[in-house]
Design a protein around this motif. Structure first.
Motif, PDB file in Angstrom:
ATOM      1  N   TYR A 117      -7.873   1.800   0.849  1.00 38.62           N
ATOM      2  CA  TYR A 117      -8.575   0.963   1.833  1.00 38.62           C
ATOM      3  C   TYR A 117     -10.093   0.965   1.582  1.00 38.62           C
ATOM      4  O   TYR A 117     -10.757  -0.062   1.760  1.00 38.62           O
ATOM      5  CB  TYR A 117      -8.250   1.439   3.244  1.00 38.62           C
ATOM      6  CG  TYR A 117      -6.810   1.181   3.650  1.00 38.62           C
ATOM      7  CD1 TYR A 117      -6.250  -0.084   3.509  1.00 38.62           C
ATOM      8  CD2 TYR A 117      -6.017   2.204   4.157  1.00 38.62           C
ATOM      9  CE1 TYR A 117      -4.934  -0.325   3.873  1.00 38.62           C
ATOM     10  CE2 TYR A 117      -4.704   1.971   4.524  1.00 38.62           C
ATOM     11  CZ  TYR A 117      -4.167   0.707   4.378  1.00 38.62           C
ATOM     12  OH  TYR A 117      -2.856   0.462   4.740  1.00 38.62           O
ATOM     13  N   ASN A 118     -10.636   2.101   1.164  1.00 45.10           N
ATOM     14  CA  ASN A 118     -12.081   2.162   0.871  1.00 45.10           C
ATOM     15  C   ASN A 118     -12.445   1.261  -0.309  1.00 45.10           C
ATOM     16  O   ASN A 118     -13.459   0.545  -0.277  1.00 45.10           O
ATOM     17  CB  ASN A 118     -12.508   3.601   0.581  1.00 45.10           C
ATOM     18  CG  ASN A 118     -12.533   4.471   1.831  1.00 45.10           C
ATOM     19  OD1 ASN A 118     -12.486   3.963   2.955  1.00 45.10           O
ATOM     20  ND2 ASN A 118     -12.618   5.778   1.640  1.00 45.10           N
TER      21      ASN A 118
ATOM     22  N   ALA B  86     -12.202  -2.385   0.697  1.00 43.24           N
ATOM     23  CA  ALA B  86     -13.309  -2.765   1.587  1.00 43.24           C
ATOM     24  C   ALA B  86     -14.598  -3.014   0.804  1.00 43.24           C
ATOM     25  O   ALA B  86     -15.435  -3.827   1.211  1.00 43.24           O
ATOM     26  CB  ALA B  86     -13.526  -1.679   2.631  1.00 43.24           C
TER      27      ALA B  86
ATOM     28  N   ARG C 195      -6.354   6.274   2.090  1.00 40.35           N
ATOM     29  CA  ARG C 195      -7.757   6.042   2.449  1.00 40.35           C
ATOM     30  C   ARG C 195      -8.560   5.544   1.242  1.00 40.35           C
ATOM     31  O   ARG C 195      -9.400   4.646   1.380  1.00 40.35           O
ATOM     32  CB  ARG C 195      -8.375   7.325   3.008  1.00 40.35           C
ATOM     33  CG  ARG C 195      -9.869   7.222   3.317  1.00 40.35           C
ATOM     34  CD  ARG C 195     -10.189   6.017   4.174  1.00 40.35           C
ATOM     35  NE  ARG C 195      -9.593   6.127   5.506  1.00 40.35           N
ATOM     36  CZ  ARG C 195      -9.527   5.110   6.360  1.00 40.35           C
ATOM     37  NH1 ARG C 195     -10.006   3.913   6.009  1.00 40.35           N
ATOM     38  NH2 ARG C 195      -8.980   5.270   7.542  1.00 40.35           N
TER      39      ARG C 195
ATOM     40  N   VAL D 198       0.840  -1.203   0.000  1.00 37.82           N
ATOM     41  CA  VAL D 198       0.000   0.000   0.000  1.00 37.82           C
ATOM     42  C   VAL D 198       0.875   1.253   0.000  1.00 37.82           C
ATOM     43  O   VAL D 198       0.622   2.221  -0.736  1.00 37.82           O
ATOM     44  CB  VAL D 198      -0.956   0.006   1.218  1.00 37.82           C
ATOM     45  CG1 VAL D 198      -1.682   1.354   1.324  1.00 37.82           C
ATOM     46  CG2 VAL D 198      -1.966  -1.130   1.110  1.00 37.82           C
TER      47      VAL D 198
END
Length: 414
Positions: free
Chosen positions: A307-308, A311, A304, A286
């Motif tokens: 990760y969003n 997810a 972010r 990442v």
């Protein structure tokens, strides 16, 4: 009653001339005499100390003349040789290293030559080219000359193992393998010696991961890529390193990977990964995407977004992952490139790429460990100044892309 006890007892008789009573002047003269006698004894003692010190000094000089001076080399030396100075080495320790490599004749000669030379105390740990069988003073001068330092490797943040070329300018940026090769180049007795890029790639792909000091947390990912040299991507951290120019390619890589793993651990990578319920290798990957996709001001926001999207089981669709196996830099990739099935292309591959795509710096890693709060799913750089817009709304993202095209950011050179 009459006391007759003392009548038959002899009276004391004075011996010698009558004692003359001392005057004050007499007492003063006697005190001065005593002081002179004490001063005389002190002077004699001081002179004795001076004589002893002088004898020791002259004896030491004679000893160095007889036993050290005669054992110092003379001339320009025999052969070039590379020696290593470790962190914290004293002058004596450096002298022992030089003696082991037959650079100097005696440690004492080197210590004596270095005495009072401030340059010795400022010598940095690393590798230095000197010559065998040279005078101790010559050895001091060579070590103090920064031109004789070899094996100094500087890896900037964001470099990948292979060289990359800018599609628009054709400018080539040296990869880590090239940087290592340059750092190992040293001229020994007129012959240039370098560890080649090809030899480094060969070792990177063929040596056992354990022989390359690959940390446990990266073993599975490295093994999964077989003999592809890219399996080591990201495992050599950016920074300044000292490498032995005479070492074998495998040993050089093992030294760098082992030291990098220690640096990552000290930086908290393992602890943070555990807290985030991720592997250290995933966070490293990442961090590499963050490094390649944005500028430092936007690192935490890009993390972010990653990760969003993960997810929500969305593909990342990062152009940097398209470019990575192609060894190039291009903002606007083509449809054909984005359609290629590689282990890194996140347009067609779900989740993270198979490896990091570069060696991320600490700011990018910190962003991967502590992403900014937000619900963004998209971002695009819209001008040449690097302004990046973030949004969750897809239509807004399309509008941002049109703005970027209008400003010439997404124009492809092909």
């Amino acid at each position: 009653m009459t006391d007759n006890w003392g009548r038959g007892r002899a009276e004391p008789v004075a011996v010698g001339p009558p004692r003359r009573r001392m005057t004050r002047a007499d007492r003063m003269r006697e005190a001065r005499g005593q002081r002179k006698r004490r001063m005389g004894r002190g002077f004699v003692l001081a002179m004795l100390i001076v004589v002893v010190i002088g004898a020791v000094f002259l004896g030491s000089k004679l000893w160095h003349t007889m036993f050290v001076g005669d054992n110092d080399f003379s001339g320009d030396g025999a052969n070039d040789v590379v020696i290593q100075i470790h962190d914290g080495d004293s002058t004596t320790a450096i002298g022992k290293t030089l003696l082991e490599h037959k650079v100097i004749a005696t440690v004492a000669a080197f210590v004596g030559a270095a005495e009072g030379n401030a340059a010795i105390s400022s010598i940095q740990p690393g590798f230095y080219k000197v010559r065998t069988e040279i005078p101790a003073s010559n050895a001091v001068a060579r070590l103090a000359d920064p031109q004789n330092r070899v094996g100094k490797l500087v890896i900037p943040e964001g470099r990948q193992l292979d060289d990359i070329q800018d599609v628009k300018t054709n400018a080539v940026t040296d990869g880590i393998f090239s940087l290592i090769s340059h750092a190992t180049c040293v001229d020994l007795d007129g012959d240039q010696h370098c560890v080649s890029v090809d030899d480094l790639k060969k070792s990177a792909g063929s040596a056992a991961p354990s022989a390359l000091s690959v940390p446990d947390w990266a073993m599975n990912a490295v093994a999964a890529l077989g003999n592809d040299h890219r399996r080591l991507e990201g495992l050599i951290a950016p920074g300044t390193w000292n490498i032995d120019p005479s070492a074998a390619p495998q040993d050089i890589l093992a030294t760098l990977i082992g030291a990098s793993a220690t640096q990552y651990a000290k930086g908290g990578l393992l602890d943070t990964a555990k807290a985030m319920n991720m592997s250290p290798y995933q966070i490293l990957t990442v961090g590499s995407l963050v490094q390649r996709e944005s500028k430092p001001d936007d690192f935490a926001k890009v993390a972010r977004v990653i990760y969003n999207r993960l997810a929500e089981n969305r593909t990342l669709e990062f152009d940097s992952t398209v470019n990575y196996p192609l060894d190039r830099i291009e903002v606007a990739t083509t449809d054909a490139d984005r359609g290629q099935h590689t282990q890194w292309n996140t347009y067609v591959r779900p989740g993270l790429p198979a490896t990091p795509i570069c060696s991320p710096g600490q700011p990018a890693l910190s962003a991967a460990e502590q992403p900014a709060p937000g619900d963004w799913l998209y971002f695009v750089t819209v001008d040449l100044q690097g302004t990046t817009l973030f949004t969750r709304d897809y239509d807004q993202h399309l509008a941002n892309i049109e703005l970027a095209k209008h400003n010439g950011v997404l124009d492809s050179a092909r």
